[in-house]
Design a protein around this motif. Structure first.
Motif, mmCIF file in Angstrom:
data_model
loop_
_atom_site.group_PDB
_atom_site.id
_atom_site.type_symbol
_atom_site.label_atom_id
_atom_site.label_comp_id
_atom_site.label_asym_id
_atom_site.label_seq_id
_atom_site.Cartn_x
_atom_site.Cartn_y
_atom_site.Cartn_z
ATOM 1 N N SER A 47 0.818 -1.219 0.000
ATOM 2 C CA SER A 47 0.000 0.000 0.000
ATOM 3 C C SER A 47 0.851 1.269 0.000
ATOM 4 C CB SER A 47 -0.920 0.005 1.220
ATOM 5 O OG SER A 47 -1.639 -1.191 1.283
ATOM 6 N N LEU A 48 1.706 1.429 1.012
ATOM 7 C CA LEU A 48 2.489 2.677 1.094
ATOM 8 C C LEU A 48 3.571 2.732 0.017
ATOM 9 C CD1 LEU A 48 3.136 3.930 4.720
ATOM 10 C CD2 LEU A 48 1.310 4.477 3.137
ATOM 11 N N GLY A 49 4.193 1.600 -0.274
ATOM 12 C CA GLY A 49 5.244 1.573 -1.310
ATOM 13 C C GLY A 49 4.678 2.041 -2.648
ATOM 14 N N THR A 50 3.490 1.549 -2.989
ATOM 15 C CA THR A 50 2.862 1.939 -4.259
ATOM 16 C C THR A 50 2.450 3.407 -4.235
ATOM 17 O OG1 THR A 50 2.099 -0.315 -4.606
ATOM 18 C CG2 THR A 50 0.944 1.400 -5.826
ATOM 19 N N LEU A 51 1.928 3.839 -3.076
ATOM 20 C CA LEU A 51 1.507 5.245 -2.957
ATOM 21 C C LEU A 51 2.694 6.184 -3.201
ATOM 22 C CD1 LEU A 51 -0.815 7.180 -2.160
ATOM 23 C CD2 LEU A 51 -0.177 6.827 0.228
ATOM 24 N N TRP A 52 3.849 5.826 -2.641
ATOM 25 C CA TRP A 52 5.044 6.659 -2.843
ATOM 26 C C TRP A 52 5.563 6.511 -4.274
ATOM 27 C CZ3 TRP A 52 8.710 9.223 0.735
ATOM 28 C CH2 TRP A 52 8.121 9.509 1.978
ATOM 29 N N ALA A 53 5.664 5.299 -4.761
ATOM 30 C CA ALA A 53 6.238 5.056 -6.097
ATOM 31 C C ALA A 53 5.431 5.791 -7.162
ATOM 32 C CB ALA A 53 6.252 3.557 -6.378
ATOM 33 N N ALA A 54 4.102 5.693 -7.068
ATOM 34 C CA ALA A 54 3.249 6.311 -8.095
ATOM 35 C C ALA A 54 3.434 7.833 -8.100
ATOM 36 C CB ALA A 54 1.791 5.950 -7.839
ATOM 37 N N ARG A 55 3.479 8.446 -6.916
ATOM 38 C CA ARG A 55 3.584 9.913 -6.884
ATOM 39 C C ARG A 55 4.963 10.385 -7.328
ATOM 40 N NH1 ARG A 55 1.099 11.179 -1.036
ATOM 41 N NH2 ARG A 55 2.388 9.362 -0.560
#
Ligand code: NAD
Ligand code: KPL
Length: 305
Positions: A12-20
């Motif tokens: 969840s958080l890894g994707t949230l950071w990676a996408a932004r």
């Protein structure tokens, strides 16, 4: 040329950071567990972030821990119980002056990772952002919040905070990151286990005000004894405020248990009880809460560490 953001853990958080970060045009590489996860990811169009019902997909490059590229900056986005092993797998790739950003909730995992890498700069983070997975390689941005970052050894902020600014990741450099982490740990200890034991939403803890108040008194004593008096200030009021403000929500620990996932108990209530034992502090209600929670996890055949 910007330094690449290696992101360990595409949850969840890894994707949230990676996408932004990727959306801002910054170089990002995801590190996935193994070849099977890499193959699954490569069959998808990329990472999908859903914000206010709108989905966008970002074709972030991914690799496995075996990839040869050296790592200068690593965002560790695993659960607290996975962080140490996940970082150990990458140890041979870390540059001598590598920087790690540790997103784990609770306490204990950050010190374990830092002890493993005495040369690296380990930056601790505490986040109130919320995200959850609603499919493979797909994450919903559920709650806007803030991420506080700090380094217990060096008060100077890193230059890459500009990357976070560019990516629209709300953040603040904190010179008292341990106070923030302890305060969040205390909040989580006062709320999350009770929501599991009473099988309720946060708001329903208003019916257990006395029990919450007793736990807050013991947690405040613990914080003071652990050299964190600032984290103890008005703890009970803050806990009551959070219970009220998040009344309709299920706590993260409730959700882990409901989905038969391992909890981070050892880094929250377990860590608090161990710290109390180290200081020879008798906190009967907190210790009893730990026993009740462990029993509940055992009854559900879930890990209790
Ligand atoms: P998550 O379970 O969604 O993601 C963790 C990811 O790490 C998973 O995809 C897992 O497969 C991966 N992983 C584990 N070991 C790995 C390894 N060796 N190599 C590669 N990948 C590996 O967890 P999350 O919800 O993103 O939480 C991460 C941390 O952030 C936790 O400590 C959590 O408490 C904290 N946190 C989460 C939120 C949130 O809203 N999700 C908010 C605040 C804090
Ligand atoms: O952080 C939380 C969680 O659910 O983990 C809150 C909402 C503060 C409850 O402890």
């Amino acid at each position: 040329m910007s330094t690449t953001w290696h992101i360990l853990g595409a949850g969840s958080l890894g994707t949230l950071w990676a996408a932004r970060l990727a959306r801002a045009g910054l170089p990002v590489r995801l590190i996935l567990r193994d070849e099977a996860r890499l193959a699954s990811y490569q069959a998808a169009p990329g990472l999908t972030l859903v914000e206010q019902g709108v989905a966008h997909t970002y074709p972030v490059i991914a690799e496995t821990p075996d990839s040869p590229q050296p790592i200068q900056r690593l965002l560790v986005a695993c659960k607290a119980y996975d962080a140490q092993n996940a970082v150990a797998q990458l140890q041979h790739r870390l540059a001598p002056d590598a920087e790690l950003i540790l997103l784990q909730n609770g306490l204990g995992s950050q010190d374990a990772v830092a002890a493993q890498l005495p040369q690296a700069r380990c930056i601790f983070a505490s986040s109130t952002e919320g995200a959850f997975r609603d499919g493979d390689w797909r994450v919903v941005f559920a709650g806007h919040g803030y991420t506080w970052l700090g380094d217990t050894g060096h008060p100077t902020p890193p230059l890459w905070l500009d990357d976070l600014e560019a990516a629209g990741i709300p953040h603040e450099w904190s010179t008292d990151i341990l106070t923030r982490l302890w305060r969040k740990l205390a909040l989580n200890c006062a709320i999350n286990p009770l929501t599991v034991l009473y099988q309720c939403r946060n708001g329903e803890l208003q019916a257990h005000q006395c029990e919450v108040a007793t736990l807050c008194a013991e947690l405040s004593e613990l914080l003071e004894c652990c050299g964190q008096p600032a984290a103890a200030v008005d703890l009970q009021h803050e806990v009551e405020r959070v219970i009220h403000a998040t009344a309709a929500n299920y706590s993260s620990m409730y959700q882990d248990v409901a989905n038969a996932r391992r909890t981070e108990i050892s880094y929250l209530l377990g860590y608090a009880c161990q710290a109390a034992a180290r200081h020879r502090l008798n906190l009967p209600h907190l210790q009893q809460l730990h026993v009740r929670l462990v029993d509940e996890l055992l009854a559900r055949r879930l890990p209790h560490d």
